[in-house]
Structures are given as C-alpha cells and as structure tokens.
Design a protein around this motif. Structure first.
Motif, PDB file in Angstrom:
ATOM      1  N   ARG A   1       0.789  -1.133  -0.058  1.00 48.91           N
ATOM      2  CA  ARG A   1       0.184   0.201  -0.120  1.00 48.91           C
ATOM      3  C   ARG A   1       1.020   1.262  -0.001  1.00 48.91           C
ATOM      4  O   ARG A   1       0.743   2.335  -0.774  1.00 48.91           O
TER       5      ARG A   1
ATOM      6  N   ASP B   1       0.919   4.171  -2.742  1.00 47.72           N
ATOM      7  CA  ASP B   1       0.675   5.627  -2.420  1.00 47.72           C
ATOM      8  C   ASP B   1       1.569   6.439  -2.809  1.00 47.72           C
ATOM      9  O   ASP B   1       1.621   7.479  -3.402  1.00 47.72           O
TER      10      ASP B   1
ATOM     11  N   LEU C   1      -6.835   5.040  -1.802  1.00 47.65           N
ATOM     12  CA  LEU C   1      -5.544   5.884  -1.768  1.00 47.65           C
ATOM     13  C   LEU C   1      -5.853   7.164  -2.715  1.00 47.65           C
ATOM     14  O   LEU C   1      -5.243   7.995  -2.617  1.00 47.65           O
TER      15      LEU C   1
END
Length: 763
Positions: A490, A494, A546
């Motif tokens: 993640r 991001d 995100l």
C-alpha cells in the motif's frame, strides 16, 4: 475490477513456437525408422505427411481467428461437436503430447549414447550398460531409459515450480539448430549418389503409407500454437501466416535432410539416431558432438514443451466438468496445475519404460490423426450453422473439400497403421465416449456450437469489458501508466500515485493504475483471468482508498500475462500512454548479465519511462536534479520536477559534478547550461556545482538534504555494464531518498563504450 488477457506473441514468435515444436523427432529420430518402412521413398513420405496436415492446419487457423482462446483444438472440437467429442479430443491430444514428449526423451538419450564414439566420452559406456530388472523379469530397464526417466523427472519439477519458458530462448534454439543443420546439408549434399535411390519404391505403396503414418507425428507441432491463440497479437494475420510459413519451411527442411541422408549414407534403415550415424561417417567427432548437442537442444525442448502443453488439457477438461475435479487444482505457492503436471509426467515415465521408439512414434501419430479428423469435422459443424458470432478473420480456401479430404485421408492412414496404434486410437475413442456418458454427461448442461458457450463467453466478456474500459481515452489527454506487480504494498502504491499526480495535474489527463499479474506458462491465461481472488479485491479497495484525496482522474485495472514486460509495453502502445512510472528494485550488477526487464521496457516503450527506487511517501520540500547535459533526459527531468515542485510548494536544485581540477571555463559552461534549464521552470531554482574526484561520493553527500533525487538512466549493455557500472546505478544505490531514474523516449541507446567513458572522465 476485471482482468484483461495480454497478447504478446508476434509473427516470429508464432513461427518459432510452431517450428520449435516440429524440429525434433522428425529430423533426429524418425528418418531411420521410416527408411526401414519405405526405403528411398521415405523422402516422398515426408511430403505426403505434410500434405495430410494442411487441412487441419488451415482449419485450426480459421477457428483460431474466430475464437482466439486458450485450449486450441480441444476448445474448437468441444464447441463445434459437443462435449462428447471434446472429451475424446482432449484425452487424445493429451495422450499424443505425452507420447511425443516420451519419444523426444528416449531419442535424446539415444543421441547421448552416440557420443560414446568419441574417445573423450567413452566413459558413458559404463553408465549406459546399467540395467535394472524388475522382479519376475517382466521388465528390463536399460541405461538410456534410466537417463530418459531421470530427465523426465527433472522436467516435471521444472514445470511444477513454474520455471518460465521464453519465446526468445525458443527462437535462439531454432536459429542455432537451423545453422548446424544447414552446415550439414551444405557439406554433404555434393556427395549425394543417384545409385542410392535405385529401387525407389522397393517397399511398394504399403511401405510408403506406413512410413507416412510414422512420420506424420513430425508435423504435430504445427497446430500447437493454437493452444496459446489467446496470447497472439493480431491473430487474424499472425496465426494463419505463422502456421503456413512454419509448415512450408519445416517440410522443405525435412525433405532436404532426408534426401541427403538417403543419397549419401546407405545403411541407415532402422537407425534410432540417423543424424549421428551420418555425421560420424562423413565428418568425424567434432561435428558429431555438434549434431548431438543440436539433437539434445531440440528433443529436450520438445519434451519440456510437451509436458507444459499436455498438462493444460486435463486442466481444461476438469474446468469444463468433463474430467476429475482434482485436475483443476492449482498449487497455492507455485501457481501451476500440480495434479495435471504430475500425472502427465508419470504417464510419460511409464511410456518410456514400456514402449520402444517405433511404438511410441506410431501411437503418437495415430492420436494426432484422430485429432486432425475431429478438427476438420468441427470446422464443418461451425460453417454449416448460421452463427452470427462466428466471424473468422481468416477463411479456409476450398471449403468443404479441403476438410473432407482431411477426414477421409486421416481415416485411410489410420487403417494403414500397425495394430498397436489402431487399437490405441479406437480405444481412446471408445473410452472417451464411455467416460462422457457415465461420468460427465450429468455434470454438463451444454451442447455443441453456440449452445454451450455461456461459461466461456461470460469469462471472455468479463475480460473484454476491462479492455474497453481501460483503453478508451481522449486523444488530447496526458496519460501516466503506473504498472504494479502482485507484491506491491500500500505504501509503495501510495508513493507512486503521489509522484504521478502533480504531473497529470499540470498536463491535464489521467493516471492508469494497472496491476500486471504474471502467471506461469503452465497455466492458461483464461484460467487466471476468470476469477477474482481476495488479493484482487483487496487491491481494488486499497487503490480506491488511496485515490480519494487526489484531485486527478484515476482508473484501475488488471492484466494477466505470461510476460509482464511485454504486457506493459503493449498496453502503453494500445492506450497511447505518455509516461510509464514504475517501481525498480535495486539490482546487483550480475543481474545485468541475464538482462533486466527495465532495460527491455526502456528499449521498447513508445513513451518516456521513469523508474522509482526507494519509493516512499515523504513531505517534499526539495527536489534535486543531477544534470548530465543530456539533450533529451535533462529537459524531461526538469519538466517532471518542476511539475512536482509547483504542485507541492517545493524548491528545485540542479546539481552537477566536475573533477577537482576542472577549469573555470567548464564551470562557466555548466552555469550557463543550468541557466538555460532554469528558463524551463516556473519555480525558483538553485544551481550547485560539486568539485570532486569521487563523483558518486561527492554527489551523494550533496544530495543528503534532498527529499527526491532525479537521475538519468540508459539501457544496460550486458558485458560492458557488468564490468563498468552506470553512474546512475552507483548513485541510486547509495542515496537513501526516493530516486527517479528518467529515460526519455527520444534518447538513444549508447554504444558499449558509454559506461567506460563515463567512468574514465572521473576516475
């Protein structure tokens, strides 16, 4: 989110796959056995066999352009003639491929035994003399069979763990083999003696037909490529053209080689290794070693491809509820069809131990002819129904006479075979029909033609929706592609999104976040694409979260392929991507020797490419650009950095390193150059010139205050870059901050002297 299937096989890949599957037993094993059947007329037997293959090849080409999907002949027959015929075709093709793989392994070990003629390899005699006698004396396993079984087990393990097959390796193998065989023909064709062709039809028509049936398996690979039709780009052109070119070239090669063997070396009748015997007699030990090497390359490659392809058939039958459910099992770690591969390997081992070379070859030919007959019948079934969706890009000429000829000639050739292959072909037909009636019939609710397409068409529509959704974009927008692998975190995703957002915000456009899911060659693409795993759903949800705070359009998708780098470049070409922003793992210099995916992408991408190393989300206040007076990369770095700095409220800094004793004129030149770059920026810029004899050390110290570092990068030359590492690689390895390695599509790939010159300037 849905998944798209990536088509990355071009015309040359189709030809290489088809020829690579054919150039094997037909050259290295069967000519001697066929000579014993037909005498000098064996030359004609190879021509007749090629003619008999044409109807099936043309039918496969048409069906493949109408339904470019995984499965090839099995899918075509199952759709056209119903699941009962599909069961027979699937089992028959599975057995044929296993027999062909076993034939290649046994033949390969026979060629290994031919090396004993070379004094250096005489020790092999000891190994080959080994034998194992089973209790009761029912079976004696000889040394060559022990070696063949050992190699079969190794290949099964290779396929089980999903070791990747590469089209490039297949192409290289075909080129090397053609080179060796061309040298053999050129050196021996002048020695052909007409007397060796006396009594051309000495064995009569029966011998000719028997030899034709024997060598027909030589052409089995011509239709193998249809099994990966879903992976062929522009299948309407590349599939039929690739099939016909490979068939014509291979037939010419077969006929030429057999003509030379018959005309130059009498007494090869019945030889299991005719090429080795001929070379040993004509050219001696050195070329004998080369021929044995070529034979091993061809036959082991054929066996490996046989295991890979064969294991797909029980998997496909199981997925269609026509076979045992356990064959659908995919190993959770290796992502390969474990049960299908192990069963395929086990049967190949049994065939090696029980049958001799000639029995294997004839049995494989019988099953191949059976499938050819069914393929021709399937095409007739499709043509004789008015189906709106059936719209092939290639149409077989001479319909239906070509297909009827294929059916009649196939049935006739089977009747001319020995008892074992006839019993095998009839037996698998009866067994397949009985299996369907008593096991599968109640498990399926479909018939032939359009009736039974619901399950597959749903999956394909599921894929087509993704392609249309991902690829539709206005022509005047700036497209940034962020390709992600399955293991991306993640935080990494991001960071990439926040680096891409300012660029898109400046230019106006969108970000495409696409996860490229690479599956082993042992797994058909549609198997991986027809279901959403928990990881797929998690990826979609995570990406949606995100992008919520980004004020730029973001689209998300997933593409399944056997080769991620091809899939990334192909997607960029189709969607007119302007910039690829991708992660790059820190790699060792040794990785350059084996080729880096990043280099391939830079060489082939139709757009600018930026690789991010040490990606992480940071509060960006300082963006530092290491300039190098590159006329293409520096302006691109400045444009990207200025967009980021303008959007994030950061400042820019140009950094250039010169030697300690650099003259003032060089300093002034660099200052003027930085001033020119400054004119491209919309934010204040600071210029720093570092005097240092340790370029990497001096720059890394100066860059410690930067939040993001931008460097130029070029494609690597394997040997030179292994000896002299690129400056950007050395600098990226010591800088702890996020590094953007920028490659403009307009920059040229330097010569092999580039890394050496860069190093000499400062060392």
């Amino acid at each position: 989110m849905t998944k798209d299937l990536e088509r990355d096989l071009g015309l040359w890949a189709v030809i290489a796959i088809s020829m690579g599957a054919m150039i094997g037993s037909g050259i290295f094993i069967l000519p001697g056995l066929a000579m014993a059947e037909a005498g000098p007329a064996v030359v004609l037997a190879f021509v007749i066999a090629a003619i008999l293959v044409v109807p099936a090849a043309l039918s496969i080409a048409e069906l493949g352009t109408a339904m470019p999907e995984a499965g090839g002949d099995y899918v075509f027959i199952e759709r056209g003639m119903g699941p009962a015929a599909g069961t027979i075709a699937g089992l028959g093709t599975w057995i044929m491929l296993m027999l062909k793989g076993a034939l290649a392994l046994v033949g390969g070990m026979i060629y290994v035994s031919a090396l004993t003629a070379i004094p250096t390899f005489s020790v092999l005699d000891t190994v080959l003399e080994w034998s194992i006698t089973l209790p009761g004396g029912l079976l004696v396993i000889r040394g060559t069979e022990i070696l063949a079984v050992t190699l079969a087990v190794l290949l099964v393990l290779v396929n089980l763990v999903g070791v990747k097959q590469t089209g490039g390796l297949q192409t290289i193998m075909v080129i090397v083999m053609l080179g060796i065989l061309s040298v053999f023909v050129a050196g021996s064709i002048v020695q052909v003696e007409a007397a060796n062709f006396d009594g051309f039809f000495v064995e009569g028509s029966d011998g000719l037909l028997s030899a034709t049936a024997l060598v027909l398996v030589s052409y089995a690979g011509v239709t193998k490529v249809a099994a990966v039709a879903e992976e062929i780009e522009n299948p309407g052109r590349n599939l039929p053209l690739g099939l016909l070119i490979s068939l014509i070239v291979t037939t010419f090669l077969y006929v030429l080689l057999v003509f030379v063997l018959v005309g130059v070396v009498p007494g090869l009748d019945g030889s299991d290794a005719p090429m080795a015997d001929a070379v040993d007699l004509l050219f001696g030990n050195l070329f004998l070693f080369a021929i044995v090497l070529a034979a091993l390359l061809a036959l082991v490659s054929t066996a490996n491809a046989g295991i890979l392809t064969a294991s797909r058939y029980p998997l496909a039958l199981s997925r269609d509820n026509l076979f045992l459910d356990k064959f659908e099992f995919i190993h959770p770690r290796f992502n390969t069809p474990m049960v299908a591969i192990l069963t395929t390997g086990g049967i190949i081992v049994l065939v090696i131990l029980i049958f001799d070379v000639e029995q294997i070859a004839k049995s494989a030919g019988a099953f191949q002819i059976l499938v050819y007959i069914l393929v021709c019948a399937a095409l007739i079934a499709f043509r004789e129904r008015d189906l709106e969706w059936y719209d092939p890009e290639f149409v077989t000429p001479g319909y239906p006479w070509i297909q009827l000829f294929g059916i009649v000639s196939g049935l006739f050739i089977i009747t001319e075979m020995d008892r074992l292959p006839i019993v095998g072909a009839v037996g698998i037909t009866i067994f397949g029909f009985a299996w369907y009636q008593f096991y599968a019939k109640e498990r399926v609710e479909r018939e032939g033609l359009a009736v039974g397409l619901a399950r597959r068409e749903t999956g394909k529509q599921y894929v087509r929706d993704t392609a249309e959704q991902l690829e539709a974009s206005p022509a005047d927008t700036y497209e940034v592609l962020i390709p992600l692998r399955r293991d991306v975190s993640r935080e990494q995703e991001d960071a990439l999104l926040h680096m891409a957002a300012p660029i898109v915000r400046r230019r106006g456009g969108r970000i495409r976040v696409v996860r490229f899911d690479e599956v082993p060659d042992q797994v058909p693409l549609d198997t991986a694409a027809e279901s959403l795993s928990p990881a797929d759903i998690q990826f979609e949800r995570r990406t949606d979260e995100l992008v919520q705070d980004l004020d730029v359009p973001v689209e998300v998708g997933e593409i399944v392929s056997h080769d991620t780098r091809h899939a990334v470049v192909n997607f960029a070409e189709r969607t007119n991507v302007d910039l690829i922003l991708a992660r790059r793992e820190a790699t060792s210099r040794l990785g350059t020797l084996f080729g880096r995916d990043t280099d391939w992408i830079m060489d082939h991408a139709p757009c600018d490419v930026v690789f991010v190393q040490h990606e992480q989300s940071v509060d960006v206040k300082n963006v530092s650009i290491v300039t190098d007076r590159s006329p293409f990369n520096d302006p691109l770095k400045v444009e990207l950095a200025d967009a980021m700095a303008n959007s994030l409220g950061a400042r820019l800094r140009f950094v250039f390193a010169v030697p300690e004793d650099a003259p003032d004129e060089l300093i002034e030149t660099i200052e003027d150059y930085h001033a020119e770059l400054d004119d491209l920026c919309t934010v204040p810029v600071e210029s720093t010139i570092v005097r240092t004899d340790d370029e990497v050390g001096g720059l890394s110290t100066e860059l410690e205050t930067a939040d993001i570092v931008m460097l130029s990068t070029m494609t690597h030359h394997r040997i030179p870059d292994l000896l002299v590492e690129q400056r950007s690689d050395r600098l990226a390895a010591v800088v702890e901050q996020p590094v953007l390695l920028v490659h403009s599509k307009q920059s040229r790939r330097g010569t092999f002297l580039r890394p050496i010159v860069e190093r000499v300037l400062f060392d």
